[in-house]
Scaffold this active site. Sequence first.
Site, PDB file in Angstrom:
ATOM      1  CD  GLU A  73     -22.775 -17.776 -43.855  1.00  0.00           C
ATOM      2  OE1 GLU A  73     -22.046 -17.204 -44.686  1.00  0.00           O
ATOM      3  OE2 GLU A  73     -22.449 -17.940 -42.652  1.00  0.00           O
ATOM      4  CG  HIS A 142     -13.913 -21.706 -49.943  1.00  0.00           C
ATOM      5  ND1 HIS A 142     -12.877 -22.032 -49.116  1.00  0.00           N
ATOM      6  CD2 HIS A 142     -14.452 -20.568 -49.450  1.00  0.00           C
ATOM      7  CE1 HIS A 142     -12.774 -21.122 -48.163  1.00  0.00           C
ATOM      8  NE2 HIS A 142     -13.731 -20.222 -48.341  1.00  0.00           N
TER       9      HIS A 142
END
Length: 343
Positions: A73, A142
């Site tokens: 990322e 998550h």
Amino acid sequence: LQLRRGIRLSAPAAIQVTVRDALNQALDEELERDERVFLLGEEVAQYDGAYKISRGLWKKFGDKRIIDTPISEMGFTGIAVGAAMAGLRPVCEFMTFNFSMQAIDQVINSAAKTCYMSAGSIAVPIVFRGPNGASAGVAAQHSQCFAAWYGHCPGLKVVSPWSSEDAKGLLKTSIRDDNPVVMLENELLYGVPFEMSEEAQSKDFLVPIGKAKIERQGTHVTLVSHSRPVGHCLEAAAVLAKEGVECEVINLRTIRPMDVETIEASVVKTNHLVTVEGGWPQFGVGAEICARIMEGPAFNYLDAPAVRVTGADVPMPYAKILEDNCLPQVKDIIFAVKKTLNI
């Protein structure tokens, strides 16, 4: 002639479109409209996207416009921010916004601050998008809602769609905006169909950033929410209506800049306020709304303290029964409304 005979011509019917397909439409239309737009992220190209949002786009637009990245990322977000500074209009997909923490230096220190620090000479037209908040059974790594995190930072615009029209209109507007925009979607909404009007099916359909939408008119209490909990608010409102309580449901659509005027006007009418969100209570979106109402002219119209309905103040458990108890449910909203109205 048919109208004269008393035959009513129906307008073109609204159609059912899932949030996934609405986002796909928006990307397709904007990629076609502006050759500077490109999409990058993990699995977005040949695999058609982890959530099939980019289905068919790689075959249509090719490797230069739909770019698969490694699981890095920080790396691909930095590439996207640099591309935006150089005049392109990237759409940067995070497989979940929890992983945007790997790239928060790029999102905040590079994208959000650059326009201001360059006295407006460097625009950063980029969209950071992907699923935000809790899905189902994916535990603490998550499940965070980042609306409050990113909504805290000047230099960013932050949108949080609920319906298919929200998703399509906000994504198109975000791609065309010259500021960095964080678009917080919800994985559990991707497969949900919503009615999409004829207007929303147009390639010119846009939803303005910074404007909330009243999803249901009411007179007794104002419910303010964003993303998936908007649906819970509407369900709670339907139940309460049978008991004679009319809830006004506001879909924020945008976290930053926040449409406080619409909330204030509603509170002036209903005299009661309940905020609903999936995120944590401390420093949350609901906390900001309550503070704005207390500091503004609508405070004098409140007949009871504003109430927040939020996620539990714990990292998300994995077990389903614990997960359900950590997230706002319809029954929690009904309880909060009755508490506020003292019934």
